[in-house]
Scaffold this motif. Structure first.
Motif, PDB file in Angstrom:
ATOM      1  N   GLY A   1       0.771  -1.236   0.105  1.00  0.00           N
ATOM      2  CA  GLY A   1      -0.064  -0.107  -0.001  1.00  0.00           C
ATOM      3  C   GLY A   1       0.900   1.256  -0.122  1.00  0.00           C
ATOM      4  O   GLY A   1       0.793   1.890  -0.950  1.00  0.00           O
ATOM      5  N   SER A   2       1.572   1.615   1.108  1.00  0.00           N
ATOM      6  CA  SER A   2       2.310   2.775   1.114  1.00  0.00           C
ATOM      7  C   SER A   2       3.598   2.566   0.298  1.00  0.00           C
ATOM      8  O   SER A   2       3.765   1.394   0.160  1.00  0.00           O
ATOM      9  N   ALA A   3       4.263   3.631  -0.100  1.00  0.00           N
ATOM     10  CA  ALA A   3       5.287   3.451  -1.006  1.00  0.00           C
ATOM     11  C   ALA A   3       6.542   3.188  -0.161  1.00  0.00           C
ATOM     12  O   ALA A   3       7.697   3.193  -0.789  1.00  0.00           O
ATOM     13  N   GLY A   4       6.724   2.848   1.082  1.00  0.00           N
ATOM     14  CA  GLY A   4       7.830   3.056   2.060  1.00  0.00           C
ATOM     15  C   GLY A   4       8.385   1.548   1.995  1.00  0.00           C
ATOM     16  O   GLY A   4       7.946   0.603   1.441  1.00  0.00           O
ATOM     17  N   LEU A   5       9.255   1.490   3.236  1.00  0.00           N
ATOM     18  CA  LEU A   5       9.821   0.109   3.550  1.00  0.00           C
ATOM     19  C   LEU A   5       9.563  -0.384   4.897  1.00  0.00           C
ATOM     20  O   LEU A   5       9.621   0.543   5.781  1.00  0.00           O
ATOM     21  N   ASP A   6       9.026  -1.613   5.094  1.00  0.00           N
ATOM     22  CA  ASP A   6       8.887  -2.081   6.553  1.00  0.00           C
ATOM     23  C   ASP A   6      10.103  -2.884   6.791  1.00  0.00           C
ATOM     24  O   ASP A   6      10.755  -3.793   6.067  1.00  0.00           O
ATOM     25  N   PRO A   7      10.594  -2.852   7.940  1.00  0.00           N
ATOM     26  CA  PRO A   7      11.691  -3.426   8.474  1.00  0.00           C
ATOM     27  C   PRO A   7      11.377  -4.944   8.795  1.00  0.00           C
ATOM     28  O   PRO A   7      10.106  -5.083   9.184  1.00  0.00           O
ATOM     29  N   THR A   8      12.018  -6.061   8.335  1.00  0.00           N
ATOM     30  CA  THR A   8      11.589  -7.595   8.647  1.00  0.00           C
ATOM     31  C   THR A   8      12.408  -7.840   9.780  1.00  0.00           C
ATOM     32  O   THR A   8      13.392  -7.054  10.402  1.00  0.00           O
ATOM     33  N   THR A   9      12.424  -9.192  10.588  1.00  0.00           N
ATOM     34  CA  THR A   9      13.224  -9.615  11.417  1.00  0.00           C
ATOM     35  C   THR A   9      13.978 -10.577  11.022  1.00  0.00           C
ATOM     36  O   THR A   9      14.659 -11.457  11.711  1.00  0.00           O
TER      37      THR A   9
END
Lengths: 702, 122
Positions: free
Chosen positions: A191-199
């Motif tokens: 959805g958003s154009a950003g980045l989500d950190p993973t684990t």
């Protein structure tokens, strides 16, 4: 003595000279030092290696002139091979680097002590430049390692069940390859154009990097923000020499506190979009390594493909699940069959419809569950599909339920194709229409019953109508006949009555002489007879036509009857000759003797009457086909052609001078016709005007 | 001295700076007065001595090899150009000196001459 010395010296010098020339020109660097490690002699290769003037090398400290390094650490004078060889008095060999400006070269250095006495001791250095070989080997090593890295990641991308496992593998592999201790993955946020950190991490020392990890996992990044954000925005790898001096590294302080310095990141590209960004960190500042980034770019491409494939797989799996759900829960029967007709997938509804368990139905062909009567027409429909005539065929057919009864179904079939456009399967939807068919059948039966009833009623009506018409016609005919009769009869009766009355009045009023009286009386008798005949004929005819005259049929031999008729006339008439033409025997006929006697009497009487000048009368009979044909012929006046068809009509009389003279009721032939027809026979006449007539009749034999 | 162009032993002999001439075996044949003053030996003392007498210990190997190579091949890398080399006097003191070496064929053999000018401050 002096000369001998000179000679010896010359010889020595020659040997030395040759040796020097040889050593000077070989490619290995050669030098030797004195007991203090100072260079006594060196060849040109040695000059080149050290980059110093030959003259200046002579007498120079070997450990200074040939400054050696192990990796990035300078080798101290005591550890220099020359020093070691002098100290240990044995050969020393090893690999060292030298640095000439920014150029680093790898050397194989051998130092060999010569001479045992302290003052005469020498160390010979033989040095081989390994740089090119080392570089080539290093290149091969690098290339091999790179290929191994790419290969292992490609294999992981193929084999790992999830994209997370693949990314995790890539983190470990890249860290192993670079020797960098930290690796981490960001995924593009839905959805958003950003980045989500993973684990997902590779951490050489988890405890040490725990604060950095915690901070990173709590930080989502917008495009352009931080190292991964920059990579997301540009779609290209990026490098940070030192996070402490990078203007765009939000968690620089925390990272620095955790000992993080250099970093690089690269995207896993799906098309032109980054689906994930992998970031790696080292504990020392590092200059950008373009070849390394190029390798990472390739890894990013591979991972991108893996992500793409995983996504596609997930989509296919979702579609497949959806399809399976729809397929199995559909109320419509569905079956997937190979081109041979063998079912490879069937849903519950189809199993239910045909009464088979799924595993029973799989392996059967649709033909085996089709009513044999419908297989041929089914094949024809399917052929239209394979022939490309239709993309979809729909028809009604009968299946044979496992329990043996018929199941009516409406079937829609289409083709499935492979990537090459070749048909691989047929897919059919089957709707049970047995109940509808039963209803249709009942309806049709009801309809048929109704139609039959209507047909019967119509036929009845038609018949009634025809009866009515006939009745009306008959009544009208009867009326006409009655009218005709009344007029004819009244005329026919009036004529003799007028004569009777006239002559009776003459007798009464005029009292004529006896001869005349006699004549008048005979006329009166004649007219009375005629009147009587007329009335009898008329009554007979009326009886026949009204059906009141019932024929009493019996088996008859016509011969006696004909004989009798001929002889009755022959006895009473001398002016005609009667001839009987009959065979010895005739088949019996079914007839009424009185009525047939009346027929022959009328016919013979007519023959006599209409041959006023006498002549022969023939009465004949013969067996013919399925009956007996009789005839009466005369040689009399004959009948005009146009009159022949009307001879058998009541009161018809041929009107000419001859016949006017000949009396008659005009009912005789009509009566003949009625009687013969009542016997199932036929009557007709042949005549030639002025030459005579023949009347024929035929009667069916018994 | 860097612009010197001395082609023969005879020319060398006429120089005012210290000069030494050696035979094909490396024995000293001649020194001039300037040499005697600079190195401390009289011409009579040093004549017939090996040249290595005035060469510091650490250059002996290089000298022998270079000298022999020239005799054997006729090719020398140090001839007729100024060279900064260390030299040794009678007291064994070593000092930096500019050398200019000339080789010449005489009577079927080589004769060598060197002009040796001690550098100031050494």
């Amino acid at each position: 003595m002096e000369q001998d010395r000179d000679c010896l010296i010359r010889q020595l010098r020659a040997t030395l000279g040759r040796m020097e020339a040889a050593l000077s020109n070989i490619s290995e660097a050669i030098a030797w030092t004195d007991a203090r490690g100072r260079i006594q002699w060196c060849n040109r290769a040695f000059d080149r290696l050290t980059g110093q003037e030959h003259i200046h090398l002579l007498g120079a400290e070997a450990s200074a002139a040939l400054a050696l390094w192990r990796r990035d650490v300078p080798v101290p004078r005591q550890q220099h091979p020359v020093g070691l060889a002098l100290e240990w008095k044995r050969n020393v060999a090893g690999h060292y680097h030298i640095r000439l400006g920014s150029i680093r070269r790898l050397l194989e250095v051998k130092a060999s002590p010569l001479g045992l006495e302290e003052q005469q001791a020498r160390v010979v250095l033989v040095i081989r430049d390994m740089t090119e070989q080392d570089r080539a080997e290093a290149q091969v090593r690098d290339k091999t390692a790179t290929l191994e890295l790419l290969g292992s990641i490609a294999a992981a991308a193929n084999q790992r069940a999830s994209i997370e496992e693949t990314l995790q593998f890539a983190l470990h592999a890249v860290c192993r390859f670079t020797g960098w201790p930290v690796g981490h993955v960001y995924l593009t946020a839905g959805g958003s154009a950003g980045l989500d950190p993973t684990t997902l991490w590779h951490l050489e020392n988890p405890e040490r990097f725990a604060p950095f990890r915690e901070l990173t996992e709590a930080t989502a990044l917008l495009p352009g923000r931080g190292l991964p954000g920059r990579v997301l925005q540009s779609g290209a790898p990026a490098w940070i020499r030192d996070v402490r001096v990078d203007p765009n590294f939000p968690s620089a302080r925390a990272a620095a506190e955790n000992g993080i310095r250099a970093g690089f990141a690269f995207p896993a590209l799906v098309g032109n979009e980054a689906a994930a960004v992998l970031e790696f960190f080292d504990e020392s500042p590092r200059e950008p390594d373009e070849p390394l980034l190029e390798v990472m770019r390739q890894i990013g491409t591979q991972l991108g493909r893996a992500i793409e494939r995983h996504r596609a797989q997930q989509e296919v799996r979702r579609s497949e699940e959806l399809f399976r759900n729809v397929f199995h829960s559909a109320s419509v029967g569905m079956g997937l069959a190979e081109v041979t007709g063998r079912f490879v997938q069937v849903n519950r509804a189809l199993c239910q419809l045909l009464g088979y368990r799924e595993e029973e139905l799989l392996g059967l062909s649709w033909r085996e569950v089709t009513d044999p009567a419908d297989v041929a027409s089914n094949n024809a429909e399917i052929s239209r599909l394979f022939g490309g005539e239709a993309g979809f065929v729909q028809y009604e057919k009968r299946y044979r339920h496992k329990l043996g009864h018929t199941v009516w179904a409406q079937v829609g079939v289409s083709l499935m194709h492979d990537a090459g456009g070749r048909p691989t399967h047929t897919i059919g939807q089957v709707v049970d229409i047995t109940e509808r068919k039963a209803a249709e059948l009942a309806l049709r039966k009801a309809h048929e019953k109704l139609e039959a009833r209507v047909r019967r009623r119509t036929a009845e009506l038609v018949r009634l109508n025809e009866d009515l018409k006939r009745e009306i016609e008959e009544r009208r005919k009867a009326e006409t006949i009655k009218d005709e009769l009344i007029s004819t009869v009244s005329h026919e009766l009036r004529t003799p009555l007028t004569s009777l009355r006239g002559f009776a009045e003459l007798l009464l009023l005029r009292r004529p002489p006896p001869e005349k009286q006699q004549r008048f009386l005979s006329i009166i008798v004649q007219e009375s007879t005629r009147l009587t005949d007329l009335i009898n004929d008329f009554l007979d005819l009326q009886r026949m036509e009204s059906g009141r005259q019932v024929c009493h049929f019996e088996l008859l031999d016509l011969l006696p009857l004909l004989n009798e008729s001929a002889s009755v006339f022959a006895e009473a008439d001398n002016s005609h000759s009667f001839r009987l033409t009959t065979p010895a025997s005739l088949p019996l006929v079914r007839g009424d003797a009185d009525r047939l006697r009346q027929v022959f009497r009328n016919l013979v009487s007519n023959a006599v009457k209409f041959s006023p000048h006498g002549g022969g009368v023939e009465i004949g009979a013969r067996q013919e086909d399925a009956g007996v044909t009789c005839w009466v012929s005369d040689a009399g006046v004959g009948i005009p052609v146009e009159a022949v068809p009307r001879l058998f009509t009541k009161f018809y009389r041929v009107d000419n001078t001859e016949t006017r003279r000949i009396g008659g009721t005009g009912l005789g032939l009509a009566l003949v016709k009625d009687i013969i027809e009542a016997h199932g026979g036929r009557v007709w006449a042949e005549s030639e005007f002025g030459k005579g007539s023949t009347f024929w009749l035929s009667l069916p034999a018994q | 001295m860097s612009n010197l162009d001395i082609r023969s032993i005879e020319e060398l002999r006429q120089q005012e700076a210290p000069v030494v001439v050696v035979d094909r075996n490396g024995f000293i044949d001649y020194v001039n007065q300037a040499f005697e003053q600079a190195f401390g030996w009289s011409a009579a003392e040093i004549r017939g001595q090996a040249l290595t007498l005035i060469i510091p210990e650490h250059l002996h190997d290089a000298h022998h090899l270079g000298f022999s190579r020239f005799l054997e091949t006729g090719r020398g890398s140090l001839l007729r150009r100024p060279l900064g080399l260390r030299a040794r006097d009678r007291q064994g003191r070593e000092f930096e000196a500019e050398h200019y070496i000339v080789a010449e064929r005489q009577n079927g053999g080589w004769v060598f001459g060197a002009l040796i000018r001690p550098l100031e401050g050494s």
